[in-house]
Motif scaffolding. Structure first.
Motif, PDB file in Angstrom:
ATOM      1  N   LEU A   8      39.685 -13.424  49.171  1.00  0.00           N
ATOM      2  CA  LEU A   8      40.047 -12.042  49.425  1.00  0.00           C
ATOM      3  C   LEU A   8      38.926 -11.295  50.143  1.00  0.00           C
ATOM      4  CD1 LEU A   8      41.483 -11.082  45.900  1.00  0.00           C
ATOM      5  CD2 LEU A   8      42.835 -11.569  47.958  1.00  0.00           C
ATOM      6  N   GLY A   9      39.312 -10.250  50.862  1.00  0.00           N
ATOM      7  CA  GLY A   9      38.345  -9.333  51.426  1.00  0.00           C
ATOM      8  C   GLY A   9      37.702  -9.806  52.708  1.00  0.00           C
ATOM      9  N   PRO A  30      37.923  -9.875  41.782  1.00  0.00           N
ATOM     10  CA  PRO A  30      38.888  -9.449  42.802  1.00  0.00           C
ATOM     11  C   PRO A  30      38.169  -8.651  43.898  1.00  0.00           C
ATOM     12  CG  PRO A  30      39.067  -8.039  40.870  1.00  0.00           C
ATOM     13  CD  PRO A  30      38.073  -9.099  40.521  1.00  0.00           C
ATOM     14  N   GLY A  32      38.813  -7.867  47.256  1.00  0.00           N
ATOM     15  CA  GLY A  32      39.422  -7.060  48.308  1.00  0.00           C
ATOM     16  C   GLY A  32      40.903  -7.368  48.409  1.00  0.00           C
ATOM     17  N   ASP A  33      41.552  -6.827  49.450  1.00  0.00           N
ATOM     18  CA  ASP A  33      42.982  -7.096  49.678  1.00  0.00           C
ATOM     19  C   ASP A  33      43.779  -6.890  48.397  1.00  0.00           C
ATOM     20  OD1 ASP A  33      42.320  -7.855  52.299  1.00  0.00           O
ATOM     21  OD2 ASP A  33      42.049  -9.948  51.713  1.00  0.00           O
ATOM     22  N   GLY A  34      43.580  -5.727  47.785  1.00  0.00           N
ATOM     23  CA  GLY A  34      44.172  -5.487  46.477  1.00  0.00           C
ATOM     24  C   GLY A  34      45.678  -5.648  46.429  1.00  0.00           C
ATOM     25  N   GLN A  35      46.378  -5.142  47.450  1.00  0.00           N
ATOM     26  CA  GLN A  35      47.832  -5.243  47.420  1.00  0.00           C
ATOM     27  C   GLN A  35      48.293  -6.685  47.513  1.00  0.00           C
ATOM     28  OE1 GLN A  35      49.949  -2.717  46.590  1.00  0.00           O
ATOM     29  NE2 GLN A  35      51.285  -4.521  46.391  1.00  0.00           N
ATOM     30  N   GLY A  62      35.889  -5.274  45.219  1.00  0.00           N
ATOM     31  CA  GLY A  62      36.600  -4.371  46.112  1.00  0.00           C
ATOM     32  C   GLY A  62      38.012  -4.000  45.710  1.00  0.00           C
ATOM     33  N   SER A  63      38.692  -4.841  44.953  1.00  0.00           N
ATOM     34  CA  SER A  63      40.065  -4.501  44.565  1.00  0.00           C
ATOM     35  C   SER A  63      40.229  -4.313  43.054  1.00  0.00           C
ATOM     36  CB  SER A  63      41.049  -5.577  45.062  1.00  0.00           C
ATOM     37  OG  SER A  63      40.776  -6.833  44.507  1.00  0.00           O
ATOM     38  N   ASP A  66      42.409  -1.317  42.459  1.00  0.00           N
ATOM     39  CA  ASP A  66      43.796  -1.606  42.831  1.00  0.00           C
ATOM     40  C   ASP A  66      44.521  -2.327  41.697  1.00  0.00           C
ATOM     41  OD1 ASP A  66      43.667  -0.486  45.390  1.00  0.00           O
ATOM     42  OD2 ASP A  66      42.853  -2.323  46.247  1.00  0.00           O
TER      43      ASP A  66
END
Length: 211
Positions: A8-9, A30, A32-35, A62-63, A66
């Motif tokens: 992710l991210g 987690p 990034g790119d939470g969604q 980063g997420s 989220d």
């Protein structure tokens, strides 16, 4: 119980999902790119019960918010990096992501002691493995025979120690005195890159020779 890796991210940092037969899961780092992560969890009908952070560098957190906006679950991090979550200058996002500083709003539950760590039906041996950062930790799950090592130990490499709070000798000590004491067939699930084993790193990691 099974695990899956989800890069992710911006740095494609490895998040991991460890799930049980009841479709409960814990999420590691987690970044990034939470969604996208939320979509993966929902598509597999997984219900998170906790977020576990190996450390608080920006590409691993980063997420977090989220995920927590969809599931109200505890967030765990070592006490030495409590303030890093909300401080972009400490978590590195100020320097590596100018104009996009990351600040986690959630209040974490702090890890302070090594040893058995239980969350729901998941049991880990918790190791404090500083060197890459002061509060780096690793989570070993005996049932699945894996260790989530964050950025301490990689396939053929070790974590960088030139960031604030990094210490090369301390990292080598953490790896040798904590991680390399695990069974040799233990899978090492790192923050970046493919998995490896304790045995492979003992035999072939050039950074560990001569310590």
């Amino acid at each position: 119980m099974k695990w899956q890796r989800v890069p992710l991210g911006p740095l494609q940092t490895n998040a991991y999902i460890l799930s049980n037969e009841k479709k409960e899961c814990v999420i590691f780092d987690p970044g990034g790119d939470g969604q996208r992560l939320v979509t993966i969890l929902r598509s597999q009908n997984l219900t998170p019960i906790a977020i576990l952070l190996t450390h608080a560098h920006f590409d691993h957190i980063g997420s977090v918010d989220d995920v927590l906006s969809h599931w109200d679950v505890p967030l765990y991090i070592h006490e030495k990096e409590k303030n890093w979550l909300s401080d972009p200058s400490l978590n590195g996002s100020t320097y590596f992501m100018p104009g996009h500083g990351i600040s986690v709003k959630a209040s974490p539950t702090l890890l302070s002691k090594e040893g058995e760590f239980i969350v729901g039906s998941f049991t880990f041996d918790l190791f404090h493995t500083p060197g890459h950062s002061p509060g780096s930790v690793s989570f070993y799950n005996k049932e699945v025979e894996v260790v989530f090592s964050g950025d301490a130990l990689f396939n053929g490499s070790i974590g960088r120690t030139d960031l604030p709070g990094g210490n090369h000798d301390q990292l080598l000590s953490s790896i040798h005195n904590k991680l390399l004491t695990l069974p040799e067939d233990t899978l090492v699930l790192s923050g970046h890159g493919p998995e490896t084993t304790i045995e492979a790193e003992m035999d072939h990691n050039p950074f560990l020779n001569g310590y």
